[in-house]
Design an enzyme around this catalytic site. Structure first.
Site, short mmCIF file in Angstrom:
data_model
loop_
_atom_site.label_atom_id
_atom_site.label_comp_id
_atom_site.label_asym_id
_atom_site.label_seq_id
_atom_site.Cartn_x
_atom_site.Cartn_y
_atom_site.Cartn_z
N GLY A 52 0.81 -1.20 0.00
CA GLY A 52 0.00 0.00 0.00
C GLY A 52 0.85 1.26 0.00
O GLY A 52 2.08 1.20 0.12
N GLY A 109 -0.21 -1.14 6.31
CA GLY A 109 -1.28 -0.17 6.45
C GLY A 109 -2.59 -0.85 6.79
O GLY A 109 -2.65 -2.06 6.99
N GLY A 122 -7.35 -5.11 3.02
CA GLY A 122 -7.63 -5.86 1.81
C GLY A 122 -8.26 -5.08 0.69
O GLY A 122 -8.54 -5.64 -0.36
N GLY A 124 -6.80 -3.14 -1.06
CA GLY A 124 -5.78 -3.16 -2.10
C GLY A 124 -5.64 -4.52 -2.77
O GLY A 124 -4.88 -4.66 -3.73
N GLU A 130 -1.35 -10.92 3.36
CA GLU A 130 -1.13 -10.03 4.49
C GLU A 130 -1.50 -10.72 5.80
O GLU A 130 -0.73 -10.68 6.78
CB GLU A 130 -1.97 -8.75 4.33
CG GLU A 130 -1.46 -7.82 3.24
CD GLU A 130 -2.39 -6.66 2.98
OE1 GLU A 130 -1.91 -5.63 2.45
OE2 GLU A 130 -3.59 -6.76 3.27
N LYS A 148 -8.61 6.97 8.64
CA LYS A 148 -8.92 5.54 8.71
C LYS A 148 -9.47 5.12 10.08
O LYS A 148 -9.83 3.95 10.26
CB LYS A 148 -7.65 4.73 8.40
CG LYS A 148 -7.00 5.07 7.05
CD LYS A 148 -7.93 4.78 5.90
CE LYS A 148 -7.35 5.24 4.57
NZ LYS A 148 -6.10 4.56 4.21
#
Length: 260
Positions: A52, A109, A122, A124, A130, A148
């Protein structure tokens, strides 16, 4: 417990655009947060390398410190094909979980962070790798900007991804909607905007994005229910996994540590 650090801005080129300076400031804060996360790394560590825009700064910084000799004997485990390519480009030695089943520290991230440091990841498209790598990590440091932060998982109104097998994905999507009917769930297949084709993950799977109108309640129960559905590979809720979250905002960088 949270600790706040005043922002230290990194010089950048000026431009005549009125919108660019704001964007640059946000990216500079992301870079500061990423650099702060890299301070957790010590020589000899096996490090999970996130994916990310913010994690990219961390990977670049790790490569820079390796080249300077500040960090030695580092082994990186990338969470996506994209990060694998980036890490090679900055000369980070790489391996995998088969060779290093215990990761000392992962930096990545997140798309959402709730008050208990539970995450949505997720968006991305790399959630499975991950989660595997960050689950194997002794310490998991998350980097986000303050947008966020949410009151509850799904609170942004944006996607909570679920990776599914392509076979009969409509069936799986329908079952996911029914599972969270009381939360007003809408399930949508993720599409590549460039081609109009289904987005395909690094593991050759599809992604169903779930959108909620209200809280889904007990996250562990929700996660277990998702994983019991045939066709589901993994979901994008990272529950009780983060050990620290570094938040970049206008007031600086705050480090939130998981209560133990």
């Amino acid at each position: 417990m949270a600790t706040t650090y005043a922002p230290h801005f990194i010089p950048s080129e000026t431009t005549s655009s009125t919108s660019t300076p704001i964007k640059m400031a946000q990216d500079e804060l992301k870079k500061i947060a990423a650099y702060k996360a890299v301070e957790f790394i010590k020589s000899g560590m096996v490090v999970g390398l996130g994916t990310g825009s913010t994690a990219k700064h961390a990977v670049d910084r790790i490569g820079e410190l390796i080249q300077q000799g500040v960090l030695t004997d580092i082994v990186g485990i990338p969470t996506s094909k994209k990060t694998h390519e980036q890490a090679l480009s900055v000369h980070i030695p790489l391996s995998d979980l088969d060779t290093h089943p215990v990761v000392d520290l992962a930096i990545d991230g997140a798309d959402e962070v709730d008050p208990d440091l539970n995450l949505v990841k997720g968006r991305g498209g790399s959630l499975l790798r991950e989660k595997m790598i960050e689950f194997a990590s002794k310490e998991f440091v998350v980097i986000v900007d303050e947008t966020k932060l949410v009151d509850y998982i799904g609170g942004s109104g944006l996607a909570m991804p679920v990776e599914v097998v392509p076979f009969c994905w409509k069936f799986t999507a329908h079952k996911l909607e029914l599972l969270f009917k009381e939360s007003g769930c809408v399930a949508k297949l993720r599409i590549c905007p460039e081609t109009g084709d289904p987005f395909v993950s690094d593991n050759s799977n599809y992604t169903i994005d779930l959108f909620f109108k209200k809280s889904i309640g007990d996250l562990k129960a929700a996660g277990d229910a998702i994983l019991r559905l045939p066709g589901v590979v993994e979901h994008g809720m990272f529950i009780d996994m983060a050990t620290a979250v570094i938040v970049a905002g206008d007031g600086g960088v705050t480090v939130k540590n998981k209560e133990r």
